[in-house]
Design an enzyme around this catalytic site. Sequence first.
Site, mmCIF file in Angstrom:
data_model
loop_
_atom_site.group_PDB
_atom_site.id
_atom_site.type_symbol
_atom_site.label_atom_id
_atom_site.label_comp_id
_atom_site.label_asym_id
_atom_site.label_seq_id
_atom_site.Cartn_x
_atom_site.Cartn_y
_atom_site.Cartn_z
ATOM 1 C CD1 TRP A 33 -1.681 5.486 7.061
ATOM 2 C CD2 TRP A 33 -1.743 5.943 4.959
ATOM 3 N NE1 TRP A 33 -1.462 4.420 6.313
ATOM 4 C CE2 TRP A 33 -1.357 4.658 4.839
ATOM 5 C CE3 TRP A 33 -1.917 6.615 3.823
ATOM 6 C CZ2 TRP A 33 -0.893 3.964 3.785
ATOM 7 C CZ3 TRP A 33 -1.561 6.012 2.924
ATOM 8 C CH2 TRP A 33 -1.077 4.416 2.619
ATOM 9 C CG ASP A 34 -5.110 3.256 9.244
ATOM 10 O OD1 ASP A 34 -5.706 2.052 9.190
ATOM 11 O OD2 ASP A 34 -4.006 3.590 9.417
ATOM 12 C CD GLN A 64 0.359 5.476 9.688
ATOM 13 O OE1 GLN A 64 -0.666 5.830 9.925
ATOM 14 N NE2 GLN A 64 0.714 4.288 9.598
ATOM 15 C CD GLU A 88 5.708 -1.005 16.224
ATOM 16 O OE1 GLU A 88 5.670 -0.468 15.197
ATOM 17 O OE2 GLU A 88 6.241 -0.444 17.307
ATOM 18 C CG ASP A 102 4.431 -0.502 7.670
ATOM 19 O OD1 ASP A 102 3.326 -0.324 7.307
ATOM 20 O OD2 ASP A 102 4.178 -0.345 9.121
ATOM 21 C CD GLU A 156 -4.010 -4.603 7.267
ATOM 22 O OE1 GLU A 156 -3.163 -3.802 7.998
ATOM 23 O OE2 GLU A 156 -3.927 -5.787 7.444
ATOM 24 C CD GLU A 178 6.077 -6.280 10.968
ATOM 25 O OE1 GLU A 178 7.335 -6.409 10.577
ATOM 26 O OE2 GLU A 178 5.787 -5.626 11.741
#
Length: 601
Positions: free
Chosen positions: A199-200, A247, A314, A348, A553, A568
């Site tokens: 979605w970026d 996504q 990840e 998230d 971001e 996180e």
Amino acid sequence: MTVTKRLPKMPSHAFHFFPFLFSVLLVISVTTPRAAASSRCAVDDGTYSTTPLVSFLQRLQSEALKTRGPNSFDPKLYVDLPLKKDLNLTEAAFWKLPRVNGIIPANYLHRFLEDYFGDAGEDLVYTEPEDFVPEPERFLPQVSNPKVRAWALEVHSLWKNLSRRVSDNVKNHPERHTLLPLPEPVIIPGSRFREVYYWDSYWIVRGLLVSKMYDTAKAIVNNLVWLVDSYGHVLNGARVYYANRSQPPLLSSMVMEICTRTGDLEFVRKSLPALIKEYAFWNSGIHKVTIQDLHGNKHSLSRYYARWNKPRPESATIDEEAASKFLNDSDKEAFFREVASTAETGWDFSSRWMSNSYDLSTLSTTSIIPVDLNTYLYKAELDIAFFAQKLGDSKTYKKFLEASNARQFAMRSIFWNAEMNQWLDYWIRSDDCEDVHQFDARNQNDRIFASNFIPIWNWGLTSGLGENSVIVERIYESFLKSGLLQPAGIATSLVNNGQQWDFPNGWSPLQHIIIQGLSNSRSKASYGLAQDIAVRWIRTNYAAYNTTGAMHEKYDVDGCGKVGGGGEYKPQTGFGWSNGVLLALLEQFGWPSDRDIECSS
């Protein structure tokens, strides 16, 4: 725990809203089940299997944490490492490493990584975008302020910094890489996000179109189409370990933006089969949910649901630690599924998905029918219908137009709250294992999130808006009273719990969608508010850029120029979607020479 709030009867005029302005509810509440539906109901989810390479890299990640400790440890680094040698040789060398009290000494681990691995990210190599020029023709003609114009050109130049192509090593030895061999050049988000993300890419495309980089934008879409052809859906990101989830589905929106700018119907023709295939992924199997409303009408809506019940590779060490409070494997698997499903949402993490806003272990994402996901799918239905009509495919046009009408009706019946004048996520009870869920107004979540206003994005696509100016005004007032509007932009929620998709963070995608919706409403007041939010957001981006030399971001909307935090991982820079949204907003609203760009005192 259930918190119930009795509301007055819905006014009679609530039944006359235009298609997106939904009513039906007499009683609203928040029902917050502690356990996810997936933990109690048997679901044939087709859970993905991991690969030998990913399994090994996860083990390496775990051992590296023991050696190096948690300070500044990023687990993603280790599952992104490319192998220099075959996996069997690398594993054999790994098991021969000495261990002291079960821990590999730091010098031995360092030497092993140097001998057997390349650097994370080196399998994506820099490539100069062929359609980049330092100052495109007629670039941002409405930006006359010299400071803002110079800055916008610097942000435009960041496309060069973020441009990559997959190295030949990935194509020649795919078994040594978690990176996928995308066929065309890419634009990455930046920093630890060394690969393409789904979605970026929509907002990256939006920015590239402002930069007149049409070929680069088309290459991004072609790569995502390749993922659909290869996996049946666009992956969360272009890594093997992201195959278990997607996504927010914005591929059709990317095609629409490119088509609108270029008029390239051949590009649309090539993309359409993948759009239809992806649409089926979101509207069947575990993603499809049927709810019967109070009038006996059955509605099909969609939810997020990852095909995964293990730690995310990840973030495996983080997920394992978070799951340590669960006593049995089945509860851990249910939690891991909720974590991966939340990653599929793009949010998230957020209190939006938790029954307890301050306890990540209460994630219940698979039990939630989200407003925004269904908004994106409604737009996909309209986009596909439009493309089919342009290409002369009347059968597909009719099918997807009918599907969009059905989703409008479903959203009107299930999400719209006439008392709050917002759209609310709907929760399925954790013990409701029926194929058809019976609507209960108490299952709406009446907490405030930016997603409650995402459906206004599509106002420009619906008819009869002028006849419903009263309803538009109510939603406008509802937004103003929501508490989401802050000095530097729109907050994601009102809960400050340390999660990155909560207060005080603001995110470029949510700013852009709501600004677009307000500006398309044909209401002068709403347009004025859209411009005001855009100004706040542009100023905070500029101030942070001046201070740090980077685009970020996310941002802290509690004050101008503040960078976002929480979550996180450390806050990242680069940054693809922030660049794209900034350029899109400057294109739409401009920046006059007499408007100050500095933060207001």
